[in-house]
Design a protein around this motif. Structure first.
Motif, short mmCIF file in Angstrom:
data_model
loop_
_atom_site.label_atom_id
_atom_site.label_comp_id
_atom_site.label_asym_id
_atom_site.label_seq_id
_atom_site.Cartn_x
_atom_site.Cartn_y
_atom_site.Cartn_z
N ASP A 1 0.86 -1.19 0.00
CA ASP A 1 0.00 0.00 0.00
C ASP A 1 0.89 1.23 0.00
OD1 ASP A 1 -1.78 2.08 0.47
OD2 ASP A 1 -3.02 0.90 1.83
N VAL A 2 0.84 2.02 -1.09
CA VAL A 2 1.75 3.15 -1.23
C VAL A 2 1.35 4.32 -0.34
CG1 VAL A 2 2.32 2.50 -3.59
CG2 VAL A 2 0.44 4.08 -3.18
N GLY A 3 0.19 4.25 0.28
CA GLY A 3 -0.24 5.32 1.18
C GLY A 3 0.14 5.09 2.62
N LYS A 4 0.79 3.95 2.91
CA LYS A 4 1.20 3.62 4.27
C LYS A 4 2.72 3.61 4.38
CE LYS A 4 -2.88 0.78 5.28
NZ LYS A 4 -3.36 -0.55 5.71
N PRO B 1 11.76 3.80 -5.38
CA PRO B 1 11.92 5.19 -5.83
C PRO B 1 11.90 6.16 -4.66
CG PRO B 1 9.68 4.46 -6.20
CD PRO B 1 10.40 3.29 -5.61
N THR B 2 11.56 7.41 -4.93
CA THR B 2 11.57 8.45 -3.89
C THR B 2 10.61 8.11 -2.76
OG1 THR B 2 12.15 10.16 -5.50
CG2 THR B 2 11.13 10.88 -3.44
N PHE B 3 11.12 8.19 -1.52
CA PHE B 3 10.28 8.04 -0.34
C PHE B 3 10.81 8.95 0.75
CE2 PHE B 3 13.76 5.25 0.51
CZ PHE B 3 13.89 5.19 1.89
N CYS B 4 10.00 9.19 1.76
CA CYS B 4 10.33 10.15 2.80
C CYS B 4 11.08 9.47 3.93
CB CYS B 4 9.05 10.81 3.31
SG CYS B 4 9.33 12.02 4.62
N PHE B 5 12.20 10.07 4.37
CA PHE B 5 12.97 9.53 5.48
C PHE B 5 12.31 9.83 6.83
CE2 PHE B 5 17.35 9.57 3.19
CZ PHE B 5 16.86 8.66 2.27
N LEU B 6 11.29 10.67 6.82
CA LEU B 6 10.62 11.02 8.08
C LEU B 6 9.39 10.15 8.33
CD1 LEU B 6 10.78 14.92 7.93
CD2 LEU B 6 12.23 13.38 9.25
N CYS B 7 8.54 10.01 7.31
CA CYS B 7 7.29 9.26 7.49
C CYS B 7 7.32 7.90 6.80
CB CYS B 7 6.10 10.06 7.01
SG CYS B 7 6.08 10.36 5.22
N GLY B 8 8.26 7.66 5.89
CA GLY B 8 8.36 6.38 5.22
C GLY B 8 7.33 6.15 4.13
N ILE B 9 6.69 7.21 3.63
CA ILE B 9 5.67 7.08 2.60
C ILE B 9 6.26 7.47 1.25
CG2 ILE B 9 3.42 7.90 1.80
CD1 ILE B 9 2.60 8.26 4.67
N LEU B 10 5.87 6.74 0.22
CA LEU B 10 6.36 6.99 -1.13
C LEU B 10 5.73 8.25 -1.71
CD1 LEU B 10 6.01 3.30 -2.26
CD2 LEU B 10 8.17 4.53 -2.25
N GLY B 11 6.47 8.89 -2.62
CA GLY B 11 5.91 9.99 -3.39
C GLY B 11 6.44 11.36 -3.06
N HIS B 12 7.14 11.53 -1.93
CA HIS B 12 7.68 12.85 -1.59
C HIS B 12 8.94 12.67 -0.75
CE1 HIS B 12 5.22 11.94 2.01
NE2 HIS B 12 6.16 12.62 2.66
N GLY B 13 9.74 13.72 -0.70
CA GLY B 13 10.95 13.71 0.11
C GLY B 13 10.71 14.34 1.46
N GLU B 14 11.73 14.30 2.30
CA GLU B 14 11.59 14.80 3.66
C GLU B 14 11.37 16.31 3.71
OE1 GLU B 14 15.87 15.14 5.44
OE2 GLU B 14 15.79 13.34 4.21
N GLY C 1 14.58 21.67 12.44
CA GLY C 1 15.79 21.40 11.68
C GLY C 1 16.33 20.01 11.93
N ALA C 2 17.59 19.96 12.42
CA ALA C 2 18.27 18.68 12.61
C ALA C 2 17.67 17.87 13.74
CB ALA C 2 19.76 18.92 12.87
N ASP C 3 16.80 18.47 14.57
CA ASP C 3 16.20 17.74 15.70
C ASP C 3 15.12 16.78 15.25
OD1 ASP C 3 17.85 19.16 17.34
OD2 ASP C 3 16.37 20.72 17.79
N VAL C 4 14.68 16.88 14.01
CA VAL C 4 13.64 15.99 13.52
C VAL C 4 14.21 14.58 13.36
CG1 VAL C 4 12.00 15.56 11.67
CG2 VAL C 4 12.54 17.90 12.33
N GLU C 5 13.58 13.63 13.99
CA GLU C 5 14.06 12.25 13.93
C GLU C 5 13.74 11.64 12.58
OE1 GLU C 5 13.51 7.98 16.27
OE2 GLU C 5 12.36 9.76 16.88
N LYS C 6 14.70 10.92 12.01
CA LYS C 6 14.54 10.26 10.72
C LYS C 6 14.62 8.76 10.92
CE LYS C 6 16.57 14.11 8.14
NZ LYS C 6 17.64 14.52 7.20
N PRO C 7 13.49 8.10 11.12
CA PRO C 7 13.52 6.66 11.35
C PRO C 7 13.81 5.84 10.10
CG PRO C 7 11.26 7.45 11.30
CD PRO C 7 12.13 8.67 11.20
N TYR C 8 13.80 6.48 8.94
CA TYR C 8 14.07 5.77 7.68
C TYR C 8 15.35 6.34 7.06
CZ TYR C 8 9.18 4.44 8.26
OH TYR C 8 8.00 3.97 8.75
N GLY C 9 15.90 5.58 6.13
CA GLY C 9 17.12 6.02 5.46
C GLY C 9 17.36 5.27 4.17
#
Length: 368
Positions: free
Chosen positions: A179-182, A208-221, A232-240
């Motif tokens: 599910d690309v929305g999750k 392809p492109t996915f967000c390092f913050l929420c892990g959802i496809l279609g947009h960047g962080e 800023g840098a205090d935002v936790e990035k659970p993905y990479g």
């Protein structure tokens, strides 16, 4: 055509005014739908992006990537939704199996359009990915466990037929409709019989492109709503980027005739070097190299630079060569009037660098 088939294609149609139902007209036994060429098959796709798309450029790019043998036609239904008509079943099947596809690093969700399905309303929420399962512990390595993990990741499609073919695998592959929305799943826990937990990790192929913050496809962080919850840098990035499976790069391999295939099926057609008469050439090559370098030491006295190239045949690649450069010289006098010279040589291998790790002792060099 049977009478039942004709009845199925025809029906009674009633036309009525929206405001006055008394104004109506009935048309009995008319065909409900015109059928075109039986070879035509349809697919519908959606580009997971919020950026505008230039249709002509998008169509041209996908044509160059897909290359359907019988051609295709594309129509833009909405800003990011497209209807694709293929003119042979084989083209559609191949393209769907080779997915997922992307355009400018944005996922293109694509599936077959079902009969009588409205392409404007077709559900395009899931995309199929090959997902690698890393760290699966012993005792859990079975097709049933891999399939269960695939169901945990999304809608299980199939597992790789080479998962359990006798090869020494470091991971197992499963194809899943995600599910690309999750948010993408990164790992899961497995519980052993003794109560201990084991963690397995996932890697997505062609992600392809996915967000390092929420892990959802279609947009960047940078465009994620979570970026406004921190500073800023205090935002936790659970993905990479480690969530992407490593890309396979083409490397020139010159000594594969000694490497046996890992699977049982491939080994049946493999011929060992000893059986084919293809024996190692290391001893002959070393002898030739030593003979030529000894002559080079004598002929190189009084010269600042000397280079000797010795041909090195290889049955797989083009002829290679080992070049020996005399870069430094040092003379040691032993006794009066006796000129005995010792030449220190630096050996450089020109061509394949595989022998720097294993092979002739003359080629050994410290790792950089």
């Amino acid at each position: 055509m049977a009478a039942s088939d004709i009845v199925g294609l025809c029906g009674n149609l009633t036309l009525a005014d929206v405001d006055d139902e008394d104004l109506s007209m009935q048309l009995p036994n008319i065909p409900l739908e015109e059928h075109g060429n039986d070879e035509e098959v349809y697919a519908v796709g959606r580009l997971v992006s919020d950026k505008p798309v230039k249709f002509q450029y998008f169509q041209d790019t996908m044509a160059g990537v897909w290359r359907p043998g019988m051609g295709f036609t594309m129509k833009q239904l909405q800003t990011h939704r497209f209807l694709i008509r293929f003119y042979h079943e084989a083209d559609l099947v191949r393209i769907l199996n080779d997915g997922p596809w992307s355009f400018e690093q944005h996922l293109f969700v694509m599936r077959r359009l079902l009969p009588n399905e409205d392409p404007e309303e077709a559900d395009l929420q899931c995309a199929e990915f090959w997902i690698q399962i890393h760290g699966l512990p012993a005792g859990f390595r079975s097709d049933a466990v891999v399939s269960a993990i695939g169901s945990f990741l999304g809608v299980f499609v199939k597992s790789d037929e080479r998962n359990f073919d006798g090869s020494m695998h470091t991971f197992f592959r499963v194809r899943v409709a995600v599910d690309v929305g999750k948010p993408l799943k990164t790992k899961m826990k497995l519980k052993r019989d003794n109560g201990a937990w084991s963690i397995v990790e996932f890697r997505y192929e062609r992600l392809p492109t996915f967000c390092f913050l929420c892990g959802i496809l279609g947009h960047g962080e940078k465009f994620c709503h979570k970026v406004f919850r921190g500073s800023g840098a205090d935002v936790e990035k659970p993905y990479g980027p480690s969530l992407r499976a490593g890309q396979r790069r083409g490397t020139q391999l010159v000594n594969q005739r000694w490497v046996a295939p890992a699977s049982h099926i491939d080994r049946r057609n493999w011929v060992a070097p000893a059986k084919s008469g293809d024996i190692a050439i290391d001893s002959d090559m070393s002898r030739n190299l030593n003979t030529d370098t000894d002559g080079a030491n004598q002929a190189g006295k009084g010269k600042e630079l000397m280079q000797v190239c010795v041909p090195m045949s290889n049955p797989i690649t083009k002829p290679d060569s080992v070049c020996v450069e005399q870069k430094k010289r040092r003379h040691v006098e032993e006794g009066e009037g006796t000129g005995t010279s010792i030449t220190i040589m630096d050996y450089e291998h020109v061509g394949s660098k595989n022998m720097e790790k294993a092979g002739l002792a003359l080629q050994t060099r410290p790792d950089q």
